[in-house]
Design a protein around this motif. Sequence first.
Motif, PDB file in Angstrom:
ATOM      1  N   ASN A 138       0.829  -1.208   0.000  1.00  0.00           N
ATOM      2  CA  ASN A 138       0.000   0.000   0.000  1.00  0.00           C
ATOM      3  C   ASN A 138       0.861   1.254   0.000  1.00  0.00           C
ATOM      4  O   ASN A 138       0.533   2.245  -0.657  1.00  0.00           O
ATOM      5  CB  ASN A 138      -0.941   0.007   1.205  1.00  0.00           C
ATOM      6  N   GLU A 139       1.970   1.235   0.743  1.00  0.00           N
ATOM      7  CA  GLU A 139       2.853   2.402   0.810  1.00  0.00           C
ATOM      8  C   GLU A 139       3.495   2.671  -0.547  1.00  0.00           C
ATOM      9  O   GLU A 139       3.560   3.810  -0.998  1.00  0.00           O
ATOM     10  CB  GLU A 139       3.937   2.195   1.876  1.00  0.00           C
ATOM     11  N   ALA A 140       3.947   1.620  -1.219  1.00  0.00           N
ATOM     12  CA  ALA A 140       4.552   1.782  -2.545  1.00  0.00           C
ATOM     13  C   ALA A 140       3.525   2.296  -3.550  1.00  0.00           C
ATOM     14  O   ALA A 140       3.842   3.150  -4.395  1.00  0.00           O
ATOM     15  CB  ALA A 140       5.148   0.466  -3.015  1.00  0.00           C
ATOM     16  N   LEU A 141       2.305   1.799  -3.469  1.00  0.00           N
ATOM     17  CA  LEU A 141       1.241   2.261  -4.359  1.00  0.00           C
ATOM     18  C   LEU A 141       0.955   3.741  -4.119  1.00  0.00           C
ATOM     19  O   LEU A 141       0.820   4.527  -5.065  1.00  0.00           O
ATOM     20  CB  LEU A 141      -0.024   1.429  -4.148  1.00  0.00           C
ATOM     21  N   LYS A 142       0.892   4.117  -2.850  1.00  0.00           N
ATOM     22  CA  LYS A 142       0.666   5.522  -2.502  1.00  0.00           C
ATOM     23  C   LYS A 142       1.793   6.402  -3.045  1.00  0.00           C
ATOM     24  O   LYS A 142       1.541   7.463  -3.629  1.00  0.00           O
ATOM     25  CB  LYS A 142       0.578   5.659  -0.980  1.00  0.00           C
ATOM     26  N   GLU A 143       3.038   5.972  -2.897  1.00  0.00           N
ATOM     27  CA  GLU A 143       4.185   6.727  -3.393  1.00  0.00           C
ATOM     28  C   GLU A 143       4.131   6.865  -4.914  1.00  0.00           C
ATOM     29  O   GLU A 143       4.444   7.923  -5.467  1.00  0.00           O
ATOM     30  CB  GLU A 143       5.487   6.063  -2.966  1.00  0.00           C
TER      31      GLU A 143
ATOM     32  N   VAL B 139       1.420   6.800  -6.857  1.00  0.00           N
ATOM     33  CA  VAL B 139       0.342   7.725  -7.228  1.00  0.00           C
ATOM     34  C   VAL B 139       0.763   9.171  -7.002  1.00  0.00           C
ATOM     35  O   VAL B 139       0.530  10.040  -7.851  1.00  0.00           O
ATOM     36  CB  VAL B 139      -0.951   7.397  -6.444  1.00  0.00           C
ATOM     37  N   ILE B 140       1.421   9.447  -5.892  1.00  0.00           N
ATOM     38  CA  ILE B 140       1.899  10.807  -5.609  1.00  0.00           C
ATOM     39  C   ILE B 140       2.911  11.236  -6.669  1.00  0.00           C
ATOM     40  O   ILE B 140       2.833  12.345  -7.208  1.00  0.00           O
ATOM     41  CB  ILE B 140       2.510  10.888  -4.196  1.00  0.00           C
ATOM     42  N   ALA B 141       3.859  10.366  -6.976  1.00  0.00           N
ATOM     43  CA  ALA B 141       4.883  10.692  -7.975  1.00  0.00           C
ATOM     44  C   ALA B 141       4.260  10.954  -9.335  1.00  0.00           C
ATOM     45  O   ALA B 141       4.601  11.937 -10.012  1.00  0.00           O
ATOM     46  CB  ALA B 141       5.914   9.572  -8.063  1.00  0.00           C
ATOM     47  N   GLN B 142       3.337  10.108  -9.753  1.00  0.00           N
ATOM     48  CA  GLN B 142       2.702  10.284 -11.055  1.00  0.00           C
ATOM     49  C   GLN B 142       1.906  11.581 -11.115  1.00  0.00           C
ATOM     50  O   GLN B 142       1.925  12.290 -12.120  1.00  0.00           O
ATOM     51  CB  GLN B 142       1.817   9.085 -11.384  1.00  0.00           C
ATOM     52  N   SER B 143       1.232  11.903 -10.041  1.00  0.00           N
ATOM     53  CA  SER B 143       0.480  13.152  -9.979  1.00  0.00           C
ATOM     54  C   SER B 143       1.407  14.356 -10.099  1.00  0.00           C
ATOM     55  O   SER B 143       1.125  15.317 -10.835  1.00  0.00           O
ATOM     56  CB  SER B 143      -0.296  13.213  -8.656  1.00  0.00           C
ATOM     57  N   GLN B 144       2.546  14.305  -9.418  1.00  0.00           N
ATOM     58  CA  GLN B 144       3.492  15.410  -9.480  1.00  0.00           C
ATOM     59  C   GLN B 144       4.150  15.510 -10.851  1.00  0.00           C
ATOM     60  O   GLN B 144       4.404  16.611 -11.345  1.00  0.00           O
ATOM     61  CB  GLN B 144       4.532  15.275  -8.372  1.00  0.00           C
ATOM     62  N   ILE B 145       4.426  14.383 -11.472  1.00  0.00           N
ATOM     63  CA  ILE B 145       4.995  14.376 -12.822  1.00  0.00           C
ATOM     64  C   ILE B 145       4.031  15.041 -13.803  1.00  0.00           C
ATOM     65  O   ILE B 145       4.430  15.888 -14.607  1.00  0.00           O
ATOM     66  CB  ILE B 145       5.335  12.941 -13.270  1.00  0.00           C
ATOM     67  N   ILE B 146       2.767  14.676 -13.727  1.00  0.00           N
ATOM     68  CA  ILE B 146       1.756  15.257 -14.621  1.00  0.00           C
ATOM     69  C   ILE B 146       1.625  16.760 -14.374  1.00  0.00           C
ATOM     70  O   ILE B 146       1.577  17.551 -15.316  1.00  0.00           O
ATOM     71  CB  ILE B 146       0.401  14.539 -14.451  1.00  0.00           C
TER      72      ILE B 146
ATOM     73  N   VAL C 128      10.116   6.220  -9.472  1.00  0.00           N
ATOM     74  CA  VAL C 128       9.179   6.692 -10.493  1.00  0.00           C
ATOM     75  C   VAL C 128       9.629   8.046 -11.035  1.00  0.00           C
ATOM     76  O   VAL C 128       9.613   8.281 -12.250  1.00  0.00           O
ATOM     77  CB  VAL C 128       7.738   6.766  -9.926  1.00  0.00           C
ATOM     78  N   ILE C 129      10.052   8.942 -10.151  1.00  0.00           N
ATOM     79  CA  ILE C 129      10.528  10.262 -10.568  1.00  0.00           C
ATOM     80  C   ILE C 129      11.757  10.129 -11.469  1.00  0.00           C
ATOM     81  O   ILE C 129      11.852  10.783 -12.517  1.00  0.00           O
ATOM     82  CB  ILE C 129      10.854  11.136  -9.335  1.00  0.00           C
ATOM     83  N   GLU C 130      12.703   9.291 -11.083  1.00  0.00           N
ATOM     84  CA  GLU C 130      13.920   9.113 -11.893  1.00  0.00           C
ATOM     85  C   GLU C 130      13.596   8.537 -13.262  1.00  0.00           C
ATOM     86  O   GLU C 130      14.206   8.915 -14.263  1.00  0.00           O
ATOM     87  CB  GLU C 130      14.931   8.227 -11.160  1.00  0.00           C
ATOM     88  N   THR C 131      12.639   7.618 -13.325  1.00  0.00           N
ATOM     89  CA  THR C 131      12.231   7.041 -14.608  1.00  0.00           C
ATOM     90  C   THR C 131      11.647   8.120 -15.510  1.00  0.00           C
ATOM     91  O   THR C 131      11.966   8.179 -16.707  1.00  0.00           O
ATOM     92  CB  THR C 131      11.202   5.912 -14.387  1.00  0.00           C
ATOM     93  N   ALA C 132      10.813   8.985 -14.956  1.00  0.00           N
ATOM     94  CA  ALA C 132      10.209  10.061 -15.746  1.00  0.00           C
ATOM     95  C   ALA C 132      11.268  11.032 -16.246  1.00  0.00           C
ATOM     96  O   ALA C 132      11.253  11.441 -17.409  1.00  0.00           O
ATOM     97  CB  ALA C 132       9.168  10.804 -14.911  1.00  0.00           C
TER      98      ALA C 132
END
Length: 75
Positions: free
Chosen positions: A3-8, A10-17, A60-64
């Motif tokens: 759940n923690e990884a999923l939350k992280e 979602v937050i990262a993807q939202s910030q990337i967008i 996720v951030i580094e991948t983006a």
Amino acid sequence: MSNEALKETVIAQSQIITALIAAVRKKDALDLTLFTDLIEQMRVPHKEDETGKNKTYNQVIETAKSACLIRDQQP
């Protein structure tokens, strides 16, 4: 995925967008420098700690960021 990884994720993807929208709206084209700067500003409170919290977020951030750099280097 925990759940923690999923939350992280979602937050990262939202910030990337959010950063991508801001970086495109500024010049009607993708400003990679602005995108990177915005991502780094958003990333400040999400540093990885000794327990591994925010590890997935940062991956996720580094991948983006890597994907944008690869895109920028294309002919």
